[in-house]
Scaffold this motif. Structure first.
Motif, PDB file in Angstrom:
ATOM      1  N   SER A  43      -5.083   3.005  -1.828  1.00 28.70           N
ATOM      2  CA  SER A  43      -6.605   3.801  -1.752  1.00 28.70           C
ATOM      3  C   SER A  43      -6.356   4.835  -1.015  1.00 28.70           C
ATOM      4  O   SER A  43      -5.162   5.398  -0.451  1.00 28.70           O
ATOM      5  CB  SER A  43      -7.198   2.647  -0.701  1.00 28.70           C
ATOM      6  OG  SER A  43      -6.598   2.476   0.387  1.00 28.70           O
TER       7      SER A  43
ATOM      8  N   GLU B 296      -1.511  -2.295  -6.801  1.00 28.04           N
ATOM      9  CA  GLU B 296      -2.568  -2.892  -5.591  1.00 28.04           C
ATOM     10  C   GLU B 296      -2.352  -2.318  -4.336  1.00 28.04           C
ATOM     11  O   GLU B 296      -1.148  -2.254  -3.892  1.00 28.04           O
ATOM     12  CB  GLU B 296      -1.982  -4.458  -5.639  1.00 28.04           C
ATOM     13  CG  GLU B 296      -2.340  -5.226  -6.861  1.00 28.04           C
ATOM     14  CD  GLU B 296      -1.277  -5.449  -7.663  1.00 28.04           C
ATOM     15  OE1 GLU B 296      -0.190  -4.633  -7.582  1.00 28.04           O
ATOM     16  OE2 GLU B 296      -1.093  -6.273  -8.677  1.00 28.04           O
TER      17      GLU B 296
ATOM     18  N   GLN C  26       0.959  -1.263   0.023  1.00 29.40           N
ATOM     19  CA  GLN C  26       0.071   0.087  -0.136  1.00 29.40           C
ATOM     20  C   GLN C  26       0.828   1.342   0.106  1.00 29.40           C
ATOM     21  O   GLN C  26       0.795   2.263  -0.667  1.00 29.40           O
ATOM     22  CB  GLN C  26      -0.902  -0.076   1.414  1.00 29.40           C
ATOM     23  CG  GLN C  26      -2.044   1.127   1.159  1.00 29.40           C
ATOM     24  CD  GLN C  26      -2.851   0.950   2.166  1.00 29.40           C
ATOM     25  OE1 GLN C  26      -2.434   0.628   3.399  1.00 29.40           O
ATOM     26  NE2 GLN C  26      -4.284   1.496   2.080  1.00 29.40           N
TER      27      GLN C  26
ATOM     28  N   LYS D 259      -5.542  -1.499 -11.236  1.00 29.43           N
ATOM     29  CA  LYS D 259      -4.590  -1.480 -10.201  1.00 29.43           C
ATOM     30  C   LYS D 259      -3.393  -2.446 -10.814  1.00 29.43           C
ATOM     31  O   LYS D 259      -2.207  -2.274 -10.465  1.00 29.43           O
ATOM     32  CB  LYS D 259      -5.287  -1.931  -8.904  1.00 29.43           C
ATOM     33  CG  LYS D 259      -5.616  -0.967  -8.059  1.00 29.43           C
ATOM     34  CD  LYS D 259      -6.079  -1.189  -6.767  1.00 29.43           C
ATOM     35  CE  LYS D 259      -6.812  -0.277  -6.212  1.00 29.43           C
ATOM     36  NZ  LYS D 259      -7.527  -0.542  -4.849  1.00 29.43           N
TER      37      LYS D 259
ATOM     38  N   MET E 152      -9.255   8.173 -10.131  1.00 30.39           N
ATOM     39  CA  MET E 152      -9.790   7.300  -9.010  1.00 30.39           C
ATOM     40  C   MET E 152     -10.319   5.876  -9.568  1.00 30.39           C
ATOM     41  O   MET E 152      -9.615   4.734  -9.199  1.00 30.39           O
ATOM     42  CB  MET E 152     -10.448   7.639  -7.888  1.00 30.39           C
ATOM     43  CG  MET E 152      -9.655   8.677  -7.005  1.00 30.39           C
ATOM     44  SD  MET E 152      -8.199   8.288  -6.200  1.00 30.39           S
ATOM     45  CE  MET E 152      -6.866   9.188  -7.246  1.00 30.39           C
ATOM     46  N   LEU E 153     -11.212   5.964 -10.549  1.00 35.42           N
ATOM     47  CA  LEU E 153     -11.860   4.739 -11.001  1.00 35.42           C
ATOM     48  C   LEU E 153     -11.112   3.911 -11.833  1.00 35.42           C
ATOM     49  O   LEU E 153     -10.885   2.845 -11.795  1.00 35.42           O
ATOM     50  CB  LEU E 153     -13.208   5.375 -11.666  1.00 35.42           C
ATOM     51  CG  LEU E 153     -14.198   5.654 -10.804  1.00 35.42           C
ATOM     52  CD1 LEU E 153     -15.298   6.577 -11.712  1.00 35.42           C
ATOM     53  CD2 LEU E 153     -14.734   4.728 -10.104  1.00 35.42           C
ATOM     54  N   THR E 154     -10.390   4.795 -12.547  1.00 33.34           N
ATOM     55  CA  THR E 154      -9.308   4.171 -13.641  1.00 33.34           C
ATOM     56  C   THR E 154      -8.293   3.427 -12.831  1.00 33.34           C
ATOM     57  O   THR E 154      -7.688   2.314 -13.174  1.00 33.34           O
ATOM     58  CB  THR E 154      -8.488   5.324 -14.472  1.00 33.34           C
ATOM     59  OG1 THR E 154      -9.608   5.968 -15.067  1.00 33.34           O
ATOM     60  CG2 THR E 154      -7.600   4.610 -15.378  1.00 33.34           C
ATOM     61  N   LEU E 155      -7.579   3.978 -11.622  1.00 32.20           N
ATOM     62  CA  LEU E 155      -6.523   3.261 -10.886  1.00 32.20           C
ATOM     63  C   LEU E 155      -7.246   2.125 -10.447  1.00 32.20           C
ATOM     64  O   LEU E 155      -6.750   0.948 -10.069  1.00 32.20           O
ATOM     65  CB  LEU E 155      -6.010   4.224  -9.844  1.00 32.20           C
ATOM     66  CG  LEU E 155      -5.351   5.407 -10.318  1.00 32.20           C
ATOM     67  CD1 LEU E 155      -4.558   6.118  -9.193  1.00 32.20           C
ATOM     68  CD2 LEU E 155      -4.241   4.828 -11.397  1.00 32.20           C
ATOM     69  N   SER E 156      -8.576   2.244  -9.727  1.00 25.88           N
ATOM     70  CA  SER E 156      -9.253   0.938  -9.075  1.00 25.88           C
ATOM     71  C   SER E 156      -9.201  -0.005  -9.944  1.00 25.88           C
ATOM     72  O   SER E 156      -9.160  -1.270  -9.832  1.00 25.88           O
ATOM     73  CB  SER E 156     -10.277   1.368  -8.415  1.00 25.88           C
ATOM     74  OG  SER E 156     -11.318   1.729  -9.287  1.00 25.88           O
ATOM     75  N   HIS E 157      -9.557   0.279 -11.174  1.00 23.18           N
ATOM     76  CA  HIS E 157      -9.910  -0.611 -12.503  1.00 23.18           C
ATOM     77  C   HIS E 157      -8.726  -1.095 -12.760  1.00 23.18           C
ATOM     78  O   HIS E 157      -8.538  -2.333 -13.280  1.00 23.18           O
ATOM     79  CB  HIS E 157     -10.812   0.016 -13.508  1.00 23.18           C
ATOM     80  CG  HIS E 157     -10.896  -0.818 -14.312  1.00 23.18           C
ATOM     81  ND1 HIS E 157     -11.871  -1.998 -14.338  1.00 23.18           N
ATOM     82  CD2 HIS E 157     -10.942  -1.009 -15.887  1.00 23.18           C
ATOM     83  CE1 HIS E 157     -12.251  -2.572 -15.426  1.00 23.18           C
ATOM     84  NE2 HIS E 157     -11.709  -1.986 -16.430  1.00 23.18           N
TER      85      HIS E 157
ATOM     86  N   LYS F 284       0.754   4.050  -2.860  1.00 24.19           N
ATOM     87  CA  LYS F 284       0.632   5.226  -2.530  1.00 24.19           C
ATOM     88  C   LYS F 284       1.893   6.219  -3.022  1.00 24.19           C
ATOM     89  O   LYS F 284       1.679   7.312  -3.532  1.00 24.19           O
ATOM     90  CB  LYS F 284       0.524   5.752  -1.123  1.00 24.19           C
ATOM     91  CG  LYS F 284      -0.906   5.452  -0.601  1.00 24.19           C
ATOM     92  CD  LYS F 284      -1.218   5.596   0.861  1.00 24.19           C
ATOM     93  CE  LYS F 284      -2.549   5.317   1.280  1.00 24.19           C
ATOM     94  NZ  LYS F 284      -2.679   5.394   2.791  1.00 24.19           N
TER      95      LYS F 284
END
Lengths: 428, 262
Positions: free
Chosen positions: A287, A284, A194, A278, A271-276, A198
């Motif tokens: 957040s 990974e 994490q 990852k 954020m949506l792109t990164l979560s999709h 970040k």
């Protein structure tokens, strides 16, 4: 009519007009929402494709082996090279002699071979004492991607060959490979996935956030100031019985709204792109907590206030839209350069950096993404950025009260500075 | 409907033969980086009454627009002052703007607003209450036959349609004083006729109207009195008849040439 009603009336009109403008919709809303996620996705796809393509491309290497006493060792090396499927090895006879005997030096010959496309890397292997020991020089063209790839593959082949020789030597002594390989170095990354994610995100996201906030303010700021001067609509509004400050404030709030919307849509979209994506981005575990998100959003609002005020002041200063663009573009660039300059992870939000506009917000974004916020830095950043925004807004308001600038007959930046710091400019 | 307008506007609607505009030694000098300064208007003094059309006649660059823009508080005078609907342009610019309807080729319409939205916006800036504003807008849409294109964006309107919307915009707050800067410039004959009728109608309703023009037929038809302006200075003021007597010339063109001395 109360001032608040005046401001709201102007704000409502500006929002309606800007929302119907194709340029504003494109640059302030569509671009941040769709283009950047599409770009990230596109880059990942291209890189994946290139990586796959890389496996299929052979690197042509000329291997110049020793002819005499190191011949046997050279032959073993050649076998190791040929075992690598990424290398297409040619070992012409006398290549080593040709290289060694060139009067200027082997570099010249190797360069010629690489430039002429005969090879992408040239390896000159020479025997030294004892005879089984080899010394190799790898010639490559650092300016060529293919040549760099060939060099990397040659290095891997050398490493493989070295380990094989060590293992062989150890076997002949009846020992394990570790018997001869007496120094073991192992790297251990103590960061969690994490933390690493970040850190990686904090390198690129602040830049994108600032670019988007500035881009979101740029067109609305110019359209509502110098754009209106050019179209003659500013004069129509100035003929209304409301204060100049109300006009500036109404327009300003609309610019800030679009600037912030631009940031927010980009932030959300990223954020949506990164979560999709990852896993492809090796992020990974990435957040952002609610606290950090709130700080980021608040910082973006302050940044929108600051950039919006500066761009509007410059918009009022300009006589034509083109002139406005030429004034505002450096602001746009200057808001990006400091972000790049302070992108080193070793630079943190110190009290001194907290008072430098844009830099402070950029560092604040980064520290919020890494969840290591310093209350003093945060407070100073918000306080100074708000102060700068108010200064720029006061300048915009003062310029609109100056006849030369509200009618578009101004005399450029020097006269504007005189106007700002000189007399005149009373309300309304 | 009238009750919904700001009190100041109602109070400013005066009886006939009262001064609508009084310019006193009005002057304007623009700084110029090349020649130092440009005198655009100097010693402009005249009075315009309610119920009359006062014309400013002069060639391009004579100082007509500068004078009118000073009266409308767009430009700040560098000398003298003026009173518009009883309010000093230097001291009470907000009250002046509340009392005037200003129309010129430089006052553009917001292309991305519809005709109706334009009227509602400028009405709201004049502080007209919502209900009264809706009624006033409907009245203007009917009066200027804008209804059929009221909900089209101004950028999609023809020149004539835009001019109608511009006029409606200028009088949405029913001002006692109208300042019209070359109102028929660039209009075709039919639309120019509509404008001329509008001005005549305003005069008959007791408005004070000042208009600048260099179209001599307009002067002949509309202006009760006129001022000849040339190189920033007034060269003569009076009725057309007064000026004929003073110069001995019959036609406006000859009167103009006689007064400017060229």
């Amino acid at each position: 009519m109360k001032t608040a009603d005046e401001v709201l009336a102007v704000y409502g009109k500006e929002m309606r007009a800007l929302a119907r403008d194709r340029h504003t919709i494109l640059y302030s809303l569509c671009l941040p929402l769709f283009l950047y996620p599409a770009l990230v996705w596109g880059v990942i796809q291209v890189l994946t494709y290139l990586r796959a393509l890389d496996q299929t491309i052979e690197s042509r290497v000329i291997l110049a082996l020793p002819e005499d006493k190191g011949y046997q060792a050279g032959a073993t090396l050649r076998a190791s090279f040929e075992a690598d499927q990424g290398l297409r090895v040619s070992a012409p006879k006398y290549a080593g002699a040709f290289l060694r005997e060139d009067p200027v030096g082997p570099e010249r010959v190797a360069r010629e071979w690489i430039r002429e496309g005969q090879a992408q890397a040239v390896v000159l292997v020479e025997a030294s004492e004892p005879p089984a020991t080899l010394r190799a020089r790898v010639f490559h063209d650092g300016a060529s991607e293919a040549s760099r790839r060939a060099r990397e593959r040659v290095e891997k082949a050398f490493e493989k060959h070295r380990r094989e020789r060590l293992a062989g030597a150890a076997r002949s002594l009846g020992e394990a490979e570790a018997f001869l390989d007496t120094l073991h170095v192992e790297e251990e990354d103590v960061s969690t996935r994490q933390e690493l994610a970040k850190y990686m995100a904090s390198l690129i996201l602040p830049l994108l956030m600032i670019v988007m906030t500035a881009l979101g303010a740029l067109y609305p700021a110019l359209d509502s100031t110098v754009g209106e001067k050019e179209r003659g609509t500013l004069e129509t509004t100035l003929l209304s019985p409301i204060g100049r400050s109300s006009i500036v404030l109404g327009k300003y709030l609309a610019v800030v709204t679009f600037s912030f919307l631009s940031f927010f849509l980009n932030f959300l979209s990223m954020m949506l792109t990164l979560s999709h994506l990852k896993s492809q981005l090796k992020l990974e575990g990435f957040s952002i907590g609610i606290g950090s998100s709130l700080v980021i959003v608040a910082a973006a609002i302050v940044l929108a206030f600051f950039l919006g005020a500066i761009m509007m002041a410059l918009g009022f200063l300009a006589r034509t839209f083109k002139e406005g663009q030429s004034y505002v573009t450096p602001v746009y660039l200057f808001s990006v350069f400091p972000v790049i300059a302070t992108s080193s992870p070793d630079i943190v939000l110190t009290p001194l950096l907290s008072v430098i506009p844009v830099v402070n917000i950029s560092l604040l974004f980064r520290e919020a993404l890494q969840t290591r916020l310093d209350p003093v830095g945060v407070t100073l950043t918000f306080a100074t950025s708000t102060f700068y925004a108010l200064l720029a807004l006061a300048a915009a308001s003062r310029l609109l009260r100056q006849e030369a600038y509200r009618t578009g007959s101004g005399f450029g930046p020097r006269a504007a500075l005189a106007s700002l710091f000189g007399g005149g400019g009373k309300e309304p | 409907m009238t009750n919904a307008f700001p009190e100041s506007v109602q109070a400013a609607s005066p009886p006939l033969r009262r001064e609508g505009i009084e310019a006193i030694e009005l002057g304007k000098v623009f700084p110029d980086s090349r020649v130092g300064k440009i005198v655009a208007a100097e010693g402009i003094t005249f009075t315009c009454w309610h119920g009359e059309v006062f014309g400013l006649l002069g060639p391009n660059g004579a100082g007509k627009s500068t004078t009118l823009r000073m009266l409308a508080t767009v430009l700040d005078p560098t000398a003298g002052t003026a009173r518009v609907a009883g309010h000093d342009i230097r001291e009470e610019p907000l009250e002046v703007r509340r009392s005037i309807g200003y129309l010129s080729s430089t006052t553009g319409l917001y292309g991305r607003l519809t005709a109706r939205e334009t009227l509602e916006y400028f009405g709201s800036l004049h502080g007209i209450e919502k209900k009264a504003l809706r009624e006033r807008v409907d009245e203007l849409l009917r009066l200027f036959e804008i209804g059929s294109f009221a909900d089209l964006r101004c950028e999609k309107l023809s020149t004539g349609m835009r001019q109608k919307v511009s006029i409606a915009r200028a009088i949405v707050h029913d001002p006692p004083v109208l300042i019209l800067d070359e109102p028929t410039l660039g209009l075709d004959i039919l639309i120019a006729r509509t404008m001329v009728r509008f001005i005549e109608d305003c005069r008959s309703r007791g408005k004070c109207i000042i208009l600048s023009t260099h179209i001599l037929s307009e002067v002949d038809r509309l202006c009760d009195r006129l001022a000849i302006i040339h190189r920033g200075r007034l060269r003569g003021t009076g009725t057309l008849q007064d000026l004929r007597l003073r110069t001995g010339a019959q036609y406006v063109e000859d009167i103009f040439v006689n007064l400017v001395g060229e």
